[in-house]
Design a protein around this motif. Structure first.
Motif, mmCIF file in Angstrom:
data_model
loop_
_atom_site.group_PDB
_atom_site.id
_atom_site.type_symbol
_atom_site.label_atom_id
_atom_site.label_comp_id
_atom_site.label_asym_id
_atom_site.label_seq_id
_atom_site.Cartn_x
_atom_site.Cartn_y
_atom_site.Cartn_z
ATOM 1 N N ALA A 18 0.840 -1.203 0.000
ATOM 2 C CA ALA A 18 0.000 0.000 0.000
ATOM 3 C C ALA A 18 0.872 1.248 0.000
ATOM 4 C CB ALA A 18 -0.922 0.002 1.223
ATOM 5 N N LYS A 19 0.551 2.106 -0.939
ATOM 6 C CA LYS A 19 1.300 3.354 -1.022
ATOM 7 C C LYS A 19 0.685 4.400 -0.105
ATOM 8 C CE LYS A 19 2.745 2.661 -5.806
ATOM 9 N NZ LYS A 19 2.741 3.246 -7.163
ATOM 10 N N ALA A 20 1.511 5.132 0.521
ATOM 11 C CA ALA A 20 1.024 6.190 1.397
ATOM 12 C C ALA A 20 0.371 7.287 0.571
ATOM 13 C CB ALA A 20 2.176 6.781 2.224
ATOM 14 N N ALA A 21 -0.752 7.751 1.087
ATOM 15 C CA ALA A 21 -1.479 8.805 0.373
ATOM 16 C C ALA A 21 -0.629 10.063 0.289
ATOM 17 C CB ALA A 21 -2.801 9.107 1.064
ATOM 18 N N ALA A 22 -0.492 10.515 -0.918
ATOM 19 C CA ALA A 22 0.309 11.727 -1.113
ATOM 20 C C ALA A 22 -0.422 12.927 -0.536
ATOM 21 C CB ALA A 22 0.580 11.939 -2.602
ATOM 22 N N PRO A 23 0.281 13.756 0.134
ATOM 23 C CA PRO A 23 -0.391 14.944 0.701
ATOM 24 C C PRO A 23 -0.919 15.839 -0.410
ATOM 25 C CG PRO A 23 1.998 15.145 0.859
ATOM 26 C CD PRO A 23 1.733 13.738 0.403
ATOM 27 N N ARG A 24 -2.085 16.423 -0.118
ATOM 28 C CA ARG A 24 -2.697 17.308 -1.097
ATOM 29 C C ARG A 24 -1.913 18.617 -1.131
ATOM 30 N NH1 ARG A 24 -9.037 18.577 -0.865
ATOM 31 N NH2 ARG A 24 -9.043 16.398 -1.563
ATOM 32 N N THR A 25 -1.280 18.817 -2.243
ATOM 33 C CA THR A 25 -0.449 20.007 -2.382
ATOM 34 C C THR A 25 -1.031 20.990 -3.378
ATOM 35 O OG1 THR A 25 0.885 18.889 -4.060
ATOM 36 C CG2 THR A 25 1.652 18.770 -1.759
ATOM 37 N N ARG A 26 -2.105 20.533 -4.046
ATOM 38 C CA ARG A 26 -2.702 21.440 -5.017
ATOM 39 C C ARG A 26 -3.439 22.569 -4.303
ATOM 40 N NH1 ARG A 26 -5.309 17.290 -9.502
ATOM 41 N NH2 ARG A 26 -3.350 16.261 -10.090
ATOM 42 N N ARG A 27 -3.308 23.688 -4.816
ATOM 43 C CA ARG A 27 -3.961 24.848 -4.244
ATOM 44 C C ARG A 27 -5.196 25.210 -5.050
ATOM 45 N NH1 ARG A 27 1.092 28.913 -2.772
ATOM 46 N NH2 ARG A 27 2.148 27.497 -1.312
ATOM 47 N N ALA A 28 -6.059 25.930 -4.388
ATOM 48 C CA ALA A 28 -7.302 26.311 -5.062
ATOM 49 C C ALA A 28 -7.052 27.258 -6.219
ATOM 50 C CB ALA A 28 -8.265 26.952 -4.065
ATOM 51 N N GLY A 29 -5.900 27.928 -6.211
ATOM 52 C CA GLY A 29 -5.592 28.819 -7.305
ATOM 53 C C GLY A 29 -6.495 30.040 -7.302
ATOM 54 N N GLY A 30 -7.068 30.346 -8.442
ATOM 55 C CA GLY A 30 -7.893 31.538 -8.574
ATOM 56 C C GLY A 30 -9.365 31.309 -8.356
ATOM 57 N N THR A 31 -9.746 30.135 -7.846
ATOM 58 C CA THR A 31 -11.174 29.859 -7.657
ATOM 59 C C THR A 31 -11.856 30.842 -6.720
ATOM 60 O OG1 THR A 31 -10.759 27.512 -8.072
ATOM 61 C CG2 THR A 31 -12.846 28.099 -7.007
ATOM 62 N N PRO A 32 -11.287 31.138 -5.538
ATOM 63 C CA PRO A 32 -11.963 32.131 -4.670
ATOM 64 C C PRO A 32 -12.116 33.487 -5.336
ATOM 65 C CG PRO A 32 -10.280 30.937 -3.445
ATOM 66 C CD PRO A 32 -10.081 30.600 -4.881
ATOM 67 N N TYR A 33 -11.099 33.890 -6.101
ATOM 68 C CA TYR A 33 -11.190 35.190 -6.758
ATOM 69 C C TYR A 33 -12.229 35.182 -7.871
ATOM 70 C CZ TYR A 33 -6.832 35.925 -4.249
ATOM 71 O OH TYR A 33 -5.890 36.030 -3.264
ATOM 72 N N ALA A 34 -12.448 34.022 -8.482
ATOM 73 C CA ALA A 34 -13.483 33.936 -9.510
ATOM 74 C C ALA A 34 -14.869 34.134 -8.900
ATOM 75 C CB ALA A 34 -13.408 32.584 -10.217
ATOM 76 N N PHE A 35 -15.070 33.612 -7.703
ATOM 77 C CA PHE A 35 -16.355 33.823 -7.026
ATOM 78 C C PHE A 35 -16.514 35.270 -6.563
ATOM 79 C CE2 PHE A 35 -16.149 29.174 -6.536
ATOM 80 C CZ PHE A 35 -17.433 28.847 -6.933
ATOM 81 N N LEU A 36 -15.398 35.900 -6.177
ATOM 82 C CA LEU A 36 -15.461 37.277 -5.702
ATOM 83 C C LEU A 36 -15.508 38.291 -6.834
ATOM 84 C CD1 LEU A 36 -12.846 37.203 -2.784
ATOM 85 C CD2 LEU A 36 -15.321 37.367 -2.579
ATOM 86 N N ALA A 37 -15.134 37.881 -8.017
ATOM 87 C CA ALA A 37 -15.010 38.822 -9.127
ATOM 88 C C ALA A 37 -16.304 39.572 -9.443
ATOM 89 C CB ALA A 37 -14.492 38.100 -10.370
#
Length: 325
Positions: A18-37
């Motif tokens: 069993a491989k250890a789950a890779a930590p989530r390193t992806r960021r939301a990026g510009g998604t919050p700003y798209a909602f605020l736009a």
């Protein structure tokens, strides 16, 4: 000599590790700003940009050359603070300010007092739930009526010749007061504001009361506290932040009163074109075509509204919101 037959090779595959789950390193990026736009765009276009443009116009004026008939006879030049000086020294400005202050001293305490009283009565468990829902809707409903429509409705109720209230009072032998007279106009305008704004403030205060655990009230009743003592010593201190918020909203609305007196103006000659500061802005901009003086007065009103609201929050914020240094 014995022969040893070797065992056949095993075909079983080793169990996968069993491989250890890779930590989530992806960021939301510009998604919050798209909602605020969308909100940011609307804020810039309809609030920030007009304020900046009004500030720009307040520092400009038109210079007329000759008879002012040529293509370049009218040019916009730098005016400095001359527009502000004209606005502050206008003989109609200070009377409108004092009139609005008197109007606010009538509207704000009356409206918030009624809103608090109605919220406490609805929260006192003295009515059934069905009656409580009907009462909340009935009290809040005037807030849904636009200010212009409400002013027209009340305006015709104020007119002596068409008002059913005047006919009823005269049938009872009571002399009906003229609410559109010079001495009673401010009360007539204040009545419209109280009628329309009490429901909103009541809902805000009532929502804060509903968030309080009922066990707190039950403990007070066990200790022998009456409903009046519970309201005065428990409920009102708890909803103090809501009272402060509704006071600030009411204060801002008072300083910017415009629709009610402007709608009643054709029904009575006691309301002038400069009855409030915003009515003076309207007169300068659309009657006298002096947008530069109107912009200067608008900036003064905006600064006064900000200073009064900010000053009040600084004065009572620490006590109402339990702020610490």
């Amino acid at each position: 000599m014995s022969l040893i037959t070797p065992a056949p090779p095993s075909t079983a595959r080793p169990a996968p590790v069993a491989k250890a789950a890779a930590p989530r390193t992806r960021r939301a990026g510009g998604t919050p700003y798209a909602f605020l736009a969308p909100a940011m765009v609307l804020f810039v276009l309809f609030l920030a940009a007009p304020i900046v443009y009004a500030g720009y116009l307040s520092l400009r004026k038109v210079k007329v050359s000759g008879l002012g008939l040529g293509a370049k006879a009218r040019t916009e030049v730098w005016a400095g603070l001359s527009n502000y000086a004209r606005s502050m020294t206008d003989p109609d400005f200070l009377p409108s300010v004092w009139r609005v202050l008197a109007y606010g001293m009538i509207v704000v305490p009356t409206m918030l007092g009624l809103a608090l009283l109605m919220a406490l009565l609805l929260d006192a468990n003295r009515t059934r739930e069905s009656v409580g829902k009907f009462a909340r809707i009935s009290i809040f409903l005037p807030y849904a009526v636009p200010a212009v429509v409400a002013s027209l409705l009340w305006g015709f109720l104020y007119l002596p010749r068409v008002s059913p209230i005047n006919d009823t009072l005269e049938a009872l032998g009571i002399t009906a007061p003229n609410l559109l007279s010079s001495s009673a106009t401010i009360w007539a305008v204040a009545n419209i504001a109280v009628w329309g704004g009490t429901g909103f403030n009541m809902i805000v205060i009532y929502t804060a009361l509903r968030a309080v655990p009922t066990s707190l009230y039950e403990s007070a009743r066990i200790d022998g506290a009456s409903e009046t003592a519970i309201a005065w010593r428990i409920k009102i201190p708890i909803v103090m932040p809501s009272l402060v918020m509704t006071f600030v909203f009411s204060l801002i609305a008072t300083l910017q009163v415009f629709a009610e007196p402007m709608t009643l103006k054709p029904l009575s000659n006691t309301i002038s074109t400069t009855w409030t500061p915003l009515m003076k802005v309207y007169r300068d901009a659309f009657t006298r075509n002096d947008i530069y003086a109107a912009a200067a007065t608008s900036v003064v009103i905006a600064l006064a509204t900000f200073l009064v609201s900010f000053g009040f929050l600084k004065l009572v914020g620490r006590r109402a919101f339990n702020q610490e240094d």
